[in-house]
Design a protein around this motif. Structure first.
Motif, PDB file in Angstrom:
ATOM      1  N   ASP A  23      50.550 -28.376 -22.561  1.00 11.00           N
ATOM      2  CA  ASP A  23      51.338 -26.769 -23.223  1.00 11.00           C
ATOM      3  C   ASP A  23      51.278 -27.808 -25.009  1.00 11.00           C
ATOM      4  O   ASP A  23      52.397 -28.666 -24.939  1.00 11.00           O
ATOM      5  CB  ASP A  23      52.923 -27.366 -22.433  1.00 11.00           C
ATOM      6  N   SER A  28      51.111 -11.739 -22.957  1.00 10.40           N
ATOM      7  CA  SER A  28      49.134 -13.150 -22.835  1.00 10.40           C
ATOM      8  C   SER A  28      48.111 -12.644 -23.263  1.00 10.40           C
ATOM      9  O   SER A  28      48.075 -11.603 -22.369  1.00 10.40           O
ATOM     10  CB  SER A  28      49.702 -13.680 -21.207  1.00 10.40           C
ATOM     11  N   VAL A  44      57.513 -17.805 -32.211  1.00  9.16           N
ATOM     12  CA  VAL A  44      56.756 -19.460 -31.862  1.00  9.16           C
ATOM     13  C   VAL A  44      55.138 -18.427 -31.001  1.00  9.16           C
ATOM     14  O   VAL A  44      54.682 -17.680 -29.554  1.00  9.16           O
ATOM     15  CB  VAL A  44      57.430 -19.687 -30.670  1.00  9.16           C
ATOM     16  N   ILE A  45      53.725 -19.560 -31.209  1.00  9.82           N
ATOM     17  CA  ILE A  45      53.318 -19.880 -30.072  1.00  9.82           C
ATOM     18  C   ILE A  45      52.634 -20.516 -29.030  1.00  9.82           C
ATOM     19  O   ILE A  45      52.364 -21.434 -29.289  1.00  9.82           O
ATOM     20  CB  ILE A  45      51.932 -18.911 -30.984  1.00  9.82           C
ATOM     21  N   HIS A  46      53.157 -20.006 -27.707  1.00 13.89           N
ATOM     22  CA  HIS A  46      52.852 -21.389 -26.859  1.00 13.89           C
ATOM     23  C   HIS A  46      51.181 -20.879 -26.182  1.00 13.89           C
ATOM     24  O   HIS A  46      50.861 -20.083 -25.237  1.00 13.89           O
ATOM     25  CB  HIS A  46      53.645 -20.542 -25.215  1.00 13.89           C
ATOM     26  N   LYS A  79      51.105 -17.361 -25.303  1.00 13.35           N
ATOM     27  CA  LYS A  79      51.308 -16.531 -26.035  1.00 13.35           C
ATOM     28  C   LYS A  79      51.771 -16.144 -26.776  1.00 13.35           C
ATOM     29  O   LYS A  79      52.924 -17.453 -27.480  1.00 13.35           O
ATOM     30  CB  LYS A  79      52.736 -17.001 -24.219  1.00 13.35           C
ATOM     31  N   GLN A  80      53.063 -15.707 -26.676  1.00 16.62           N
ATOM     32  CA  GLN A  80      53.523 -15.030 -28.493  1.00 16.62           C
ATOM     33  C   GLN A  80      55.110 -15.019 -27.776  1.00 16.62           C
ATOM     34  O   GLN A  80      55.033 -13.981 -26.838  1.00 16.62           O
ATOM     35  CB  GLN A  80      53.521 -14.088 -29.714  1.00 16.62           C
ATOM     36  N   SER A  81      56.186 -15.724 -28.347  1.00 15.96           N
ATOM     37  CA  SER A  81      57.601 -15.099 -28.396  1.00 15.96           C
ATOM     38  C   SER A  81      58.384 -15.549 -29.666  1.00 15.96           C
ATOM     39  O   SER A  81      57.427 -15.699 -30.760  1.00 15.96           O
ATOM     40  CB  SER A  81      58.415 -15.784 -27.086  1.00 15.96           C
ATOM     41  N   HIS A  96      48.747 -22.912 -23.617  1.00 15.44           N
ATOM     42  CA  HIS A  96      48.376 -23.899 -22.269  1.00 15.44           C
ATOM     43  C   HIS A  96      47.727 -24.004 -21.597  1.00 15.44           C
ATOM     44  O   HIS A  96      47.094 -22.938 -21.517  1.00 15.44           O
ATOM     45  CB  HIS A  96      49.689 -23.260 -21.466  1.00 15.44           C
ATOM     46  N   TYR A 126      53.551 -25.968 -28.613  1.00 16.11           N
ATOM     47  CA  TYR A 126      54.084 -24.761 -29.382  1.00 16.11           C
ATOM     48  C   TYR A 126      53.794 -24.573 -31.174  1.00 16.11           C
ATOM     49  O   TYR A 126      53.824 -25.884 -30.907  1.00 16.11           O
ATOM     50  CB  TYR A 126      55.106 -24.872 -29.335  1.00 16.11           C
ATOM     51  N   LEU A 172      61.503 -17.764 -30.332  1.00 18.02           N
ATOM     52  CA  LEU A 172      62.552 -18.367 -30.182  1.00 18.02           C
ATOM     53  C   LEU A 172      63.526 -18.176 -30.919  1.00 18.02           C
ATOM     54  O   LEU A 172      63.777 -17.541 -32.306  1.00 18.02           O
ATOM     55  CB  LEU A 172      61.939 -20.499 -31.341  1.00 18.02           C
TER      56      LEU A 172
END
Length: 72
Positions: free
Chosen positions: A19, A54, A8-10, A63-65, A12, A21, A67
């Motif tokens: 925001d 970030s 997931v790339i957030h 940011k990449q994270s 903001h 996603y 899910l």
């Protein structure tokens, strides 16, 4: 039951206080233009965005994270 992870790339948007996603960098630029994000698609693709990192621009924080979902 195993767990599966999805990238997931957030994004903001600082001044708009919004925001978003996304599942990929390419998907970001189908919805938001480079001016709004403050970085070119090619630059972001080569930035080496890694999990948990970030990348601030003058207009956004990216940011990449992952899910985490439970497997079925």
């Amino acid at each position: 039951m195993g767990k599966t992870e999805t990238k997931v790339i957030h994004v903001h948007l600082i001044f708009e206080k919004k925001d978003f996603y996304f599942g990929s960098i390419s998907a970001i630029f189908k919805i938001l233009d480079e001016e709004r994000v403050g970085i070119k698609k090619s630059t972001l693709l080569h930035a080496g965005l890694s999990d948990g990192a970030s990348l601030p621009t003058r207009k956004a924080i990216i940011k990449q994270s992952h899910l985490i979902r439970s497997g079925s």
